[in-house]
Scaffold this active site. Sequence first.
Site, PDB file in Angstrom:
ATOM      1  N   SER A   1       0.829  -1.215   0.000  1.00 44.05           N
ATOM      2  CA  SER A   1       0.000   0.000   0.000  1.00 44.05           C
ATOM      3  C   SER A   1       0.856   1.256   0.000  1.00 44.05           C
ATOM      4  O   SER A   1       2.002   1.263   0.478  1.00 44.05           O
ATOM      5  CB  SER A   1      -0.909   0.024   1.230  1.00 44.05           C
ATOM      6  OG  SER A   1      -1.813  -1.045   1.221  1.00 44.05           O
TER       7      SER A   1
HETATM    8  N1  SAH Z   1      -0.840  -4.415   4.003  1.00 44.77           N
HETATM    9  C1  SAH Z   1      -0.289  -4.948   2.787  1.00 44.77           C
HETATM   10  C2  SAH Z   1      -1.324  -4.835   1.676  1.00 44.77           C
HETATM   11  C3  SAH Z   1      -1.176  -5.905   0.702  1.00 44.77           C
HETATM   12  S1  SAH Z   1      -2.405  -5.880  -0.556  1.00 44.77           S
HETATM   13  C4  SAH Z   1       0.967  -4.222   2.381  1.00 44.77           C
HETATM   14  O1  SAH Z   1       1.023  -2.996   2.528  1.00 44.77           O
HETATM   15  O2  SAH Z   1       1.862  -4.857   1.847  1.00 44.77           O
HETATM   16  C5  SAH Z   1      -3.728  -6.776   0.210  1.00 44.77           C
HETATM   17  C6  SAH Z   1      -3.411  -8.174   0.633  1.00 44.77           C
HETATM   18  O3  SAH Z   1      -4.638  -8.768   1.092  1.00 44.77           O
HETATM   19  C7  SAH Z   1      -2.885  -9.094  -0.456  1.00 44.77           C
HETATM   20  O4  SAH Z   1      -1.666  -9.647  -0.032  1.00 44.77           O
HETATM   21  C8  SAH Z   1      -3.974 -10.144  -0.609  1.00 44.77           C
HETATM   22  O5  SAH Z   1      -3.494 -11.437  -0.959  1.00 44.77           O
HETATM   23  C9  SAH Z   1      -4.601 -10.141   0.777  1.00 44.77           C
HETATM   24  N2  SAH Z   1      -5.964 -10.676   0.832  1.00 44.77           N
HETATM   25  C10 SAH Z   1      -6.981 -10.551  -0.049  1.00 44.77           C
HETATM   26  N3  SAH Z   1      -8.081 -11.189   0.380  1.00 44.77           N
HETATM   27  C11 SAH Z   1      -7.763 -11.765   1.591  1.00 44.77           C
HETATM   28  C12 SAH Z   1      -8.463 -12.554   2.541  1.00 44.77           C
HETATM   29  N4  SAH Z   1      -9.738 -12.933   2.345  1.00 44.77           N
HETATM   30  N5  SAH Z   1      -7.814 -12.939   3.656  1.00 44.77           N
HETATM   31  C13 SAH Z   1      -6.521 -12.573   3.894  1.00 44.77           C
HETATM   32  N6  SAH Z   1      -5.810 -11.826   3.026  1.00 44.77           N
HETATM   33  C14 SAH Z   1      -6.418 -11.419   1.889  1.00 44.77           C
END
Ligand code: SAH
Length: 204
Positions: free
Chosen positions: A55
Site C-alpha cells: 500500500s
Molecule cells: N498491508 C499490505 C497490503 C497488501 S495488498 C501491504 O502494505 O503490503 C492486500 C493483501 O490482502 C494481499 O496480499 C492479498 O493477498 C490479501 N488478501 C486478499 N483477500 C484476503 C483474505 N480474504 N484474507 C486474507 N488476506 C487477503
Amino acid sequence: MRNQLAQLLVEKGITDTKVLDAIRDIPRHLFMDSSFEGHAYQDKAFPIAANQTISQPYTVAFQTELLQLESDMNVLEIGTGSGYQTAVLLKCRARVFTIERQLELFKKTSLFFKKMGYRPKKTIFGDGYKGLPEDSPFDRIIVTAGAPEVPKALLSQLKIGGRLVIPVGFEEQIMTLYVRTSEKEFRKEEFGSFKFVPLLEDKN
Ligand code: SAH
C-alpha cells in the site's frame, strides 16, 4: 528519505506522532522487490509477489491513524502482503494477529519477519473474511484489501468500544470506520476514496 516521506504525510494531513515515527523508522525498501527499491520512499503503491501491492504510505498512515492505537492492544490485520503495515502496527506497540490468503506471500513475509526480528503474535495463512474467532474479541481490526461489503464475522469479533477500519467498494473503495458502541450497535463513519486490490473470499 524517510524523514522527507514523513514530512510529506504531515503536509497531507497525518498528525498521529506514533504513526509518523513508525514511517521514519521502518525501512520500507526492504519490504519491496529489489527492482523497485529505489522508489521505496515515494508516496506510492508498488507491485509485490502474487499480483498484490504494498500500500501507499499515505494509505497506511491514514488507516493506522483511524485506528487510534494504544499500547498493547490486540489488533487483527487482514491482508499481510509485504508486511509493511504489520511493521507499522508493531512499531505502534500493538499485539498483531495478521492473516494472508496467498500462500507465496504468507511464506515469504513470515520468513522476512523472522529475519528482521518483527514479532507479530500470530502470522496466519487463511481467509481473513472469517476473521480469527479463537483470538477474538479484538480492540482493533484493519483490512488492507478492498471489501465488496463489510464481513459480518469481523464486526462480531470487535470489542465494545473497538474500531474496524475497512475500505469498502469494488473499483474504488470508501475508507470506512465502524466503532462498536454496544453489543448490537455500531457507529459508521466514511472517509475519502482509495484503491486497493480486492479482498477475496474463500467459498469452500
Ligand atoms: N498491508 C499490505 C497490503 C497488501 S495488498 C501491504 O502494505 O503490503 C492486500 C493483501 O490482502 C494481499 O496480499 C492479498 O493477498 C490479501 N488478501 C486478499 N483477500 C484476503 C483474505 N480474504 N484474507 C486474507 N488476506 C487477503
